[in-house]
Each structure stands twice: as C-alpha cells, then as structure tokens.
Motif scaffolding. Structure first.
Motif, PDB file in Angstrom:
ATOM      1  N   THR A  42      24.592  75.753  28.182  1.00 22.83           N
ATOM      2  CA  THR A  42      25.101  74.551  27.536  1.00 22.83           C
ATOM      3  C   THR A  42      25.856  74.855  26.250  1.00 22.83           C
ATOM      4  O   THR A  42      26.550  73.983  25.721  1.00 22.83           O
ATOM      5  N   THR A  43      25.739  76.085  25.750  1.00 24.90           N
ATOM      6  CA  THR A  43      26.505  76.475  24.560  1.00 24.90           C
ATOM      7  C   THR A  43      27.733  77.312  24.931  1.00 24.90           C
ATOM      8  O   THR A  43      28.382  77.877  24.053  1.00 24.90           O
ATOM      9  N   GLY A  44      28.036  77.402  26.246  1.00 22.80           N
ATOM     10  CA  GLY A  44      29.319  77.952  26.666  1.00 22.80           C
ATOM     11  C   GLY A  44      29.378  79.399  27.073  1.00 22.80           C
ATOM     12  O   GLY A  44      30.478  79.931  27.294  1.00 22.80           O
ATOM     13  N   GLU A  45      28.243  80.100  27.196  1.00 26.21           N
ATOM     14  CA  GLU A  45      28.286  81.511  27.590  1.00 26.21           C
ATOM     15  C   GLU A  45      27.876  81.672  29.059  1.00 26.21           C
ATOM     16  O   GLU A  45      27.256  80.783  29.638  1.00 26.21           O
TER      17      GLU A  45
ATOM     18  N   VAL B 224       9.564  76.856  20.653  1.00 22.14           N
ATOM     19  CA  VAL B 224      10.897  76.610  21.196  1.00 22.14           C
ATOM     20  C   VAL B 224      11.940  76.715  20.092  1.00 22.14           C
ATOM     21  O   VAL B 224      11.813  76.081  19.040  1.00 22.14           O
ATOM     22  N   TRP B 225      12.969  77.528  20.344  1.00 20.54           N
ATOM     23  CA  TRP B 225      14.064  77.710  19.396  1.00 20.54           C
ATOM     24  C   TRP B 225      15.186  76.746  19.767  1.00 20.54           C
ATOM     25  O   TRP B 225      15.744  76.825  20.859  1.00 20.54           O
ATOM     26  N   LEU B 226      15.486  75.815  18.860  1.00 19.04           N
ATOM     27  CA  LEU B 226      16.458  74.758  19.127  1.00 19.04           C
ATOM     28  C   LEU B 226      17.763  74.982  18.365  1.00 19.04           C
ATOM     29  O   LEU B 226      17.785  75.579  17.287  1.00 19.04           O
ATOM     30  N   TYR B 227      18.839  74.468  18.948  1.00 15.05           N
ATOM     31  CA  TYR B 227      20.158  74.570  18.319  1.00 15.05           C
ATOM     32  C   TYR B 227      20.309  73.454  17.278  1.00 15.05           C
ATOM     33  O   TYR B 227      21.056  72.495  17.469  1.00 15.05           O
ATOM     34  N   THR B 228      19.572  73.585  16.190  1.00 13.80           N
ATOM     35  CA  THR B 228      19.572  72.574  15.144  1.00 13.80           C
ATOM     36  C   THR B 228      19.183  73.224  13.814  1.00 13.80           C
ATOM     37  O   THR B 228      18.807  74.400  13.773  1.00 13.80           O
TER      38      THR B 228
ATOM     39  N   LEU C 282      25.110  79.051  13.928  1.00 19.52           N
ATOM     40  CA  LEU C 282      25.354  80.211  14.790  1.00 19.52           C
ATOM     41  C   LEU C 282      26.636  80.022  15.602  1.00 19.52           C
ATOM     42  O   LEU C 282      26.917  78.922  16.087  1.00 19.52           O
ATOM     43  N   PRO C 283      27.421  81.093  15.771  1.00 18.89           N
ATOM     44  CA  PRO C 283      28.756  80.974  16.380  1.00 18.89           C
ATOM     45  C   PRO C 283      28.754  81.016  17.910  1.00 18.89           C
ATOM     46  O   PRO C 283      29.202  81.977  18.529  1.00 18.89           O
ATOM     47  N   PHE C 284      28.271  79.958  18.559  1.00 15.86           N
ATOM     48  CA  PHE C 284      28.348  79.887  20.015  1.00 15.86           C
ATOM     49  C   PHE C 284      29.717  79.370  20.439  1.00 15.86           C
ATOM     50  O   PHE C 284      30.437  78.756  19.650  1.00 15.86           O
ATOM     51  N   LYS C 285      30.045  79.600  21.709  1.00 15.24           N
ATOM     52  CA  LYS C 285      31.373  79.231  22.200  1.00 15.24           C
ATOM     53  C   LYS C 285      31.585  77.729  22.205  1.00 15.24           C
ATOM     54  O   LYS C 285      32.676  77.242  21.942  1.00 15.24           O
ATOM     55  N   ASP C 286      30.542  76.980  22.545  1.00 18.40           N
ATOM     56  CA  ASP C 286      30.636  75.531  22.533  1.00 18.40           C
ATOM     57  C   ASP C 286      29.781  74.994  21.401  1.00 18.40           C
ATOM     58  O   ASP C 286      28.578  74.781  21.552  1.00 18.40           O
ATOM     59  N   ARG C 287      30.389  74.763  20.256  1.00 15.49           N
ATOM     60  CA  ARG C 287      29.669  74.293  19.076  1.00 15.49           C
ATOM     61  C   ARG C 287      29.338  72.806  19.166  1.00 15.49           C
ATOM     62  O   ARG C 287      28.637  72.269  18.322  1.00 15.49           O
ATOM     63  N   ARG C 288      29.838  72.129  20.214  1.00 12.81           N
ATOM     64  CA  ARG C 288      29.591  70.694  20.354  1.00 12.81           C
ATOM     65  C   ARG C 288      28.251  70.413  21.032  1.00 12.81           C
ATOM     66  O   ARG C 288      27.865  69.255  21.184  1.00 12.81           O
TER      67      ARG C 288
ATOM     68  N   ALA D 277      24.499  69.660  21.945  1.00  9.48           N
ATOM     69  CA  ALA D 277      23.607  68.748  21.237  1.00  9.48           C
ATOM     70  C   ALA D 277      22.458  69.476  20.560  1.00  9.48           C
ATOM     71  O   ALA D 277      22.125  70.615  20.900  1.00  9.48           O
ATOM     72  N   ASP D 278      21.823  68.792  19.603  1.00 10.07           N
ATOM     73  CA  ASP D 278      20.693  69.360  18.862  1.00 10.07           C
ATOM     74  C   ASP D 278      19.501  69.683  19.761  1.00 10.07           C
ATOM     75  O   ASP D 278      18.696  70.538  19.434  1.00 10.07           O
ATOM     76  N   ASN D 279      19.390  68.973  20.899  1.00 11.80           N
ATOM     77  CA  ASN D 279      18.208  69.181  21.737  1.00 11.80           C
ATOM     78  C   ASN D 279      18.344  70.383  22.677  1.00 11.80           C
ATOM     79  O   ASN D 279      17.486  70.608  23.515  1.00 11.80           O
ATOM     80  N   VAL D 280      19.426  71.146  22.552  1.00  4.58           N
ATOM     81  CA  VAL D 280      19.599  72.334  23.389  1.00  4.58           C
ATOM     82  C   VAL D 280      18.565  73.390  22.999  1.00  4.58           C
ATOM     83  O   VAL D 280      18.413  73.743  21.827  1.00  4.58           O
ATOM     84  N   VAL D 281      17.850  73.896  23.991  1.00  6.36           N
ATOM     85  CA  VAL D 281      16.877  74.967  23.762  1.00  6.36           C
ATOM     86  C   VAL D 281      17.603  76.305  23.885  1.00  6.36           C
ATOM     87  O   VAL D 281      18.121  76.648  24.942  1.00  6.36           O
ATOM     88  N   LEU D 282      17.634  77.055  22.793  1.00  3.61           N
ATOM     89  CA  LEU D 282      18.285  78.365  22.794  1.00  3.61           C
ATOM     90  C   LEU D 282      17.377  79.447  23.368  1.00  3.61           C
ATOM     91  O   LEU D 282      17.852  80.410  23.979  1.00  3.61           O
ATOM     92  N   GLY D 283      16.075  79.317  23.165  1.00  3.87           N
ATOM     93  CA  GLY D 283      15.134  80.334  23.642  1.00  3.87           C
ATOM     94  C   GLY D 283      13.712  79.890  23.389  1.00  3.87           C
ATOM     95  O   GLY D 283      13.462  78.801  22.864  1.00  3.87           O
ATOM     96  N   GLU D 284      12.779  80.760  23.750  1.00  2.00           N
ATOM     97  CA  GLU D 284      11.357  80.442  23.563  1.00  2.00           C
ATOM     98  C   GLU D 284      10.598  81.703  23.176  1.00  2.00           C
ATOM     99  O   GLU D 284      10.751  82.746  23.791  1.00  2.00           O
ATOM    100  N   PHE D 285       9.794  81.592  22.135  1.00  5.80           N
ATOM    101  CA  PHE D 285       8.884  82.663  21.734  1.00  5.80           C
ATOM    102  C   PHE D 285       7.537  82.437  22.421  1.00  5.80           C
ATOM    103  O   PHE D 285       6.990  81.332  22.370  1.00  5.80           O
ATOM    104  N   VAL D 286       7.009  83.492  23.025  1.00  4.73           N
ATOM    105  CA  VAL D 286       5.698  83.419  23.669  1.00  4.73           C
ATOM    106  C   VAL D 286       4.872  84.615  23.204  1.00  4.73           C
ATOM    107  O   VAL D 286       5.324  85.766  23.308  1.00  4.73           O
ATOM    108  N   PHE D 287       3.682  84.356  22.683  1.00  8.91           N
ATOM    109  CA  PHE D 287       2.811  85.438  22.235  1.00  8.91           C
ATOM    110  C   PHE D 287       2.133  86.081  23.446  1.00  8.91           C
ATOM    111  O   PHE D 287       1.638  85.400  24.338  1.00  8.91           O
ATOM    112  N   LYS D 288       2.132  87.409  23.436  1.00  8.27           N
ATOM    113  CA  LYS D 288       1.464  88.174  24.485  1.00  8.27           C
ATOM    114  C   LYS D 288       0.343  88.993  23.826  1.00  8.27           C
ATOM    115  O   LYS D 288       0.426  90.208  23.697  1.00  8.27           O
ATOM    116  N   GLY D 289      -0.681  88.318  23.377  1.00  6.05           N
ATOM    117  CA  GLY D 289      -1.741  88.992  22.633  1.00  6.05           C
ATOM    118  C   GLY D 289      -1.458  88.957  21.143  1.00  6.05           C
ATOM    119  O   GLY D 289      -0.571  88.241  20.665  1.00  6.05           O
TER     120      GLY D 289
END
Length: 256
Positions: free
Chosen positions: A45-48, A85-89, A95-101, A103-115
């Motif tokens: 959703t950010t254009g890559e 959850v890492w959000l585009y907000t 951050l310089p993504f290809k589609d800067r338009r 929305a704020d609710n876009v999830v860029l990634g997720e951190f998960v603890f493994k121990g």
C-alpha cells in the motif's frame, strides 16, 4: 496515575482494533480482484514490490525495549496477537516510501518477541526493511537491541497470493529456511586455492566452483547476516537488490 495509564492503554487498544476492522472491511477477497490483476506482481500500500522479509534482533534489555516501544506513537500493542504493530503515522510518517499518500492506518510491520533475548520484525517489502533498520537504530540504543540477521523470501507474490496471505509471523515460522554464511564461501575459496601451487589451475578450480554455485537452485527462503552496523545501509540495499533481481527473473520464467 494507575487509572490514567490503564485508560491510555485501553484507548490505544481500541484504536488498533478500529484499524484492524478497517483493514478487514477494505481488503477485497480473491473473488473480487479483477481477473486481469490476479496474476500481476503484488504491491504494498506504500508503493513497493511486495517481497517478504524478517529482521532478527538480539535483545539486551527486554524491559527497556518494551518501554521504548510504548513511548513511540507509531507503535501500537496488539494484545490479540501479542505483537507490536508499526504504523505509517506519527514518527514514521516522514519515511520516504514511494506512495506517501498511504493512510495512517497502514501497517508497515510487526514486532514479535521470541523469548527474552530475541525479537523479530516482519515486513512486506525490502524498502520497509531498510527504512526500519535506520529508523529503529535511531530510536533504540544498540545496547538494548541490535539487528543480527534477516530472513528473505526470494520469490514474488501475485495479487491473488497476497490477498490470501495470512499471518506473516506464522508464514516465517513455518517456512523452510536455508542459512547462508558468507564466511563459509570465503573458507571454500581459500581451501580450493590451497589445493595446487599452479596459478592457472587455481583459477580454473575457482572458476568451476563459482560457476557451480551460480547454477545451483536458489532457496525460496534464506537467512543472511546483516552488515548494517559495519558497512552501512547501502551495503544492505545492494544485497537485497540482488535478491529482488533474482525473484523478478524467476517471476518472468528465467530460473537459471
């Protein structure tokens, strides 16, 4: 004070729930994707180009890391999936993504603890991964957590495959991953070079070795060490670029 913190946590959780419901309501099932788009390369959703990657972090101070996560407005804790959850907000909005338009609710990634000593960051594009490396290196002291490796998918997904993609964390956890060690390559080269004192024979042996490696099948999922701290972000971008070229060649039918 405790009540204030509890109310703040509830509001953060409610906001995340609203974002999740919005995502589910706007996500089209495969049957609703136009036929001409089903077999196209999936994009984020950010254009890559959508190409899955996981960053592996070694944690030195888990409590301090959780405190940093809680202080960043672009991170929201998702209790239902025990992830951050890492959000585009907020802080991430520059951050310089290809589609800067996007929305704020876009999830860029997720951190998960493994121990207690490991946490992973699951992402849907290489550009998000390189942005994450620099962004979180700025916000997280390396004594608290530092990146050690990355698991890279060497294939692209179609729009239909991306639409049916479930949990990224489960996707990575269940995948068959081949560990690639550049040090092992250097050891092999040194071993081959020591087999003969003749320079021409050395070149011939090394040439055959490199040819055999180049023609070997590329694993679908590969774990690589990250040299970001030693060589900078450009070195990581170059390594990922070569993996994306391979994936694009395979997508186009050239598996050689």
């Amino acid at each position: 004070m405790k009540k204030s913190k509890r109310n703040k946590a509830q509001k953060r959780q409610q906001a995340l729930q609203r974002r999740r419901q919005h995502h589910l309501s706007t996500r089209r099932p495969v049957t609703q994707i136009p036929p001409e788009s089903v077999d196209q390369v999936a994009m984020t959703t950010t254009g890559e180009i959508l190409q899955l990657i996981r960053l592996h972090y070694e944690v030195g101070d888990v409590e301090q890391l959780r405190a940093i996560f809680a202080s960043l407005r672009c991170l929201e804790y998702d209790d239902s999936q025990t992830r951050w959850v890492w959000l585009y907000t907020a802080e991430a909005r520059t951050l310089p993504f290809k589609d800067r338009r996007a929305a704020d609710n876009v999830v860029l990634g997720e951190f998960v603890f493994k121990g207690q000593t490991d946490v992973v960051l699951n992402l849907r594009s290489f550009e998000r991964a390189t942005n994450a490396l620099v962004f979180f290196d700025h916000h997280i002291p390396r004594t608290v957590a530092h990146v050690t490796a990355m698991t890279v998918s060497n294939r692209l997904l179609s729009t239909a495959e991306a639409a049916s993609l479930g949990s990224l964390d489960q996707y990575f956890d269940r995948a068959e991953v081949v560990v690639t060690d550049p040090a092992a390559l250097l050891h092999d080269v040194e071993d081959i070079a020591s087999r003969t004192p003749d320079l021409h024979e050395r070149f011939a042996l090394l040439d055959q070795y490199m040819t055999d490696r180049a023609q070997a099948p590329v694993s679908a999922m590969e774990r690589l060490p990250v040299s970001y701290y030693e060589d900078g972000i450009r070195a990581v971008e170059a390594l990922l670029s070569s993996r994306q070229v391979i994936a694009m060649d395979h997508w186009q039918g050239d598996t050689s």
